[in-house]
Design an enzyme around this catalytic site. Structure first.
Site, short mmCIF file in Angstrom:
data_model
loop_
_atom_site.label_atom_id
_atom_site.label_comp_id
_atom_site.label_asym_id
_atom_site.label_seq_id
_atom_site.Cartn_x
_atom_site.Cartn_y
_atom_site.Cartn_z
N ARG A 145 0.85 -1.18 0.00
CA ARG A 145 0.00 0.00 0.00
C ARG A 145 0.89 1.23 0.00
O ARG A 145 2.03 1.21 0.49
CB ARG A 145 -0.90 0.01 1.23
CG ARG A 145 -1.78 -1.23 1.39
CD ARG A 145 -2.55 -1.18 2.69
NE ARG A 145 -3.41 -2.35 2.87
CZ ARG A 145 -3.04 -3.47 3.49
NH1 ARG A 145 -1.79 -3.57 3.98
NH2 ARG A 145 -3.87 -4.49 3.61
N LYS A 168 -1.81 -2.52 8.14
CA LYS A 168 -2.92 -2.10 9.00
C LYS A 168 -2.80 -2.74 10.37
O LYS A 168 -2.42 -3.90 10.50
CB LYS A 168 -4.25 -2.49 8.35
CG LYS A 168 -4.53 -1.73 7.05
CD LYS A 168 -5.88 -2.13 6.47
CE LYS A 168 -6.19 -1.34 5.21
NZ LYS A 168 -7.52 -1.69 4.64
N HIS A 240 -2.74 2.11 -5.84
CA HIS A 240 -3.45 0.84 -5.71
C HIS A 240 -3.49 0.09 -7.03
O HIS A 240 -3.64 -1.14 -7.03
CB HIS A 240 -4.86 1.09 -5.17
CG HIS A 240 -5.14 0.35 -3.90
ND1 HIS A 240 -4.38 0.50 -2.76
CD2 HIS A 240 -6.07 -0.59 -3.60
CE1 HIS A 240 -4.85 -0.29 -1.81
NE2 HIS A 240 -5.87 -0.96 -2.30
N ARG A 243 -0.65 -2.14 -6.90
CA ARG A 243 -0.92 -3.23 -5.97
C ARG A 243 -1.80 -4.30 -6.63
O ARG A 243 -1.53 -5.49 -6.52
CB ARG A 243 -1.58 -2.67 -4.72
CG ARG A 243 -1.94 -3.70 -3.63
CD ARG A 243 -2.39 -2.96 -2.37
NE ARG A 243 -3.03 -3.82 -1.40
CZ ARG A 243 -2.40 -4.53 -0.47
NH1 ARG A 243 -1.07 -4.51 -0.44
NH2 ARG A 243 -3.05 -5.26 0.40
N HIS A 266 -3.15 -9.43 3.56
CA HIS A 266 -4.57 -9.59 3.81
C HIS A 266 -4.79 -10.51 5.01
O HIS A 266 -4.14 -11.56 5.11
CB HIS A 266 -5.26 -10.21 2.59
CG HIS A 266 -5.40 -9.25 1.45
ND1 HIS A 266 -5.60 -9.67 0.14
CD2 HIS A 266 -5.39 -7.90 1.41
CE1 HIS A 266 -5.69 -8.61 -0.65
NE2 HIS A 266 -5.56 -7.54 0.09
N TYR A 275 -8.94 -11.51 -6.74
CA TYR A 275 -8.00 -11.41 -7.86
C TYR A 275 -8.07 -12.63 -8.76
O TYR A 275 -7.74 -12.56 -9.93
CB TYR A 275 -6.57 -11.22 -7.35
CG TYR A 275 -6.36 -9.91 -6.63
CD1 TYR A 275 -6.18 -8.73 -7.34
CD2 TYR A 275 -6.37 -9.84 -5.25
CE1 TYR A 275 -6.01 -7.52 -6.69
CE2 TYR A 275 -6.20 -8.64 -4.59
CZ TYR A 275 -6.02 -7.49 -5.31
OH TYR A 275 -5.86 -6.30 -4.66
#
Length: 326
Positions: A145, A168, A240, A243, A266, A275
């Site tokens: 990110r 995150k 993004h 990414r 993730h 994806y």
């Protein structure tokens, strides 16, 4: 609301950006409650929550998309759950509220050829070019990110092959770095960063702005947008996008979805599996185009009953006429 924000920041360890988003969501909710002339949170009912969701989708100033409504409602539900746990209210009035249904939104990725053009648009010996090349190469090489990359420090580049990213919730992961990205980073560290660092205060940041301070997310966006324009790429290209392209190209190359999950950071493989829909669509399109029996066959023209063919008439040979003696 301030207590809830402190709770998600300290006890749940959410990132600064996520807490800022929660604060914006609650500010919108607070203004709406005030417009409804509610004097206390105990007066809020499930009916108010339903009306609030309808308001978000139909407000005159700027109606929100289903995705934005779902995000704000998630914040409101978490807030009311917190109120119940803290004993501020007796019931969780937002518990039964359902977000609007979201359609499947496939990530937008660009082709390998387009990525190559984008990266080539940062070629050059200027300090800014060296930094921009390292920034874009690292984004595509790691699928990070943009916030993870601009928050990198020099010490996070652990060795010639891996980098430490903080995602995150301050979760860290180790991601390998390809040779192109590593070469670009080494060149920037030797020839570019010292010149930028001399323009500002001492900082451990890996990527610096032209004034010597840590590069901001906004500036990273502008760098990528400018490179996309120079590369002649149409459409919206963002951090993004790199990414998404990273994940899509890995899966197309045969990488396992759980490996891609770890690389992207993730928490659930379900997030990564979207994806696989992109690559499945690509495979289907290629198959339909290339396989001779995959194309939609044109219907054969309607044919009536076979015509009755009359046998050819028998033609007698001409009579032989004898010459007449004269």
């Amino acid at each position: 609301m301030d207590s809830y924000l402190r709770h998600v920041a300290i006890e749940r360890g959410l990132s600064t950006n996520t807490v800022s988003a929660y604060r914006r969501d609650l500010a919108i909710y607070s203004r709406w409650l005030g417009a409804e002339r509610l004097t206390g949170l105990a007066e809020v009912t499930s009916r108010h929550i339903s009306e609030y969701v309808r308001y978000l989708g139909s407000r005159e100033e700027s109606p929100l998309t289903p995705a934005s409504i779902a995000r704000i409602l998630s914040t409101v539900r978490g807030f009311h759950r917190f109120l119940l746990e803290e004993g501020v209210v007796e019931t969780d009035v937002a518990h039964e509220s359902k977000p609007p249904k979201l359609g499947t939104r496939l990530p937008k990725a660009i082709s390998i050829e387009q990525v190559t053009r984008l990266l080539a648009a940062t070629d050059g010996d200027e300090v800014a070019n060296l930094r921009d090349k390292a920034l874009l190469e690292l984004l595509y090489a790691t699928g990070a990110r943009v916030s993870e990359v601009v928050n990198l420090n020099v010490d996070d580049v652990l060795d010639p092959e891996v980098v430490r990213l903080t995602g995150k919730g301050d979760k860290q992961r180790i991601v390998p770095v390809g040779s192109y990205a590593r070469t670009a980073i080494d060149t920037f560290l030797v020839r570019g960063r010292p010149l930028l660092s001399a323009r500002g205060p001492a900082t451990p940041a890996l990527f610096l702005g032209l004034r010597g301070k840590r590069l901001s997310r906004q500036n990273a966006w502008l760098i990528i947008r400018a490179a996309a324009e120079r590369a002649g790429l149409e459409g919206h290209v963002s951090p993004h996008t790199l990414r998404h392209s990273f994940a899509t190209h890995l899966l197309e190359g045969g990488a396992d979805v759980r490996v891609v999950q770890e690389l992207l950071g993730h928490s659930s493989v379900a997030t990564t599996q979207i994806y696989t829909l992109v690559t499945a669509d690509t495979l289907r399109d290629m198959y339909t185009t290339a396989h001779p029996r995959a194309r939609v066959a044109r219907p054969a023209p309607l044919v009536g009953p076979p015509a009755v063919v009359e046998p050819p008439a028998v033609v007698e040979p001409p009579a032989v006429v004898e010459p007449v003696d004269g």
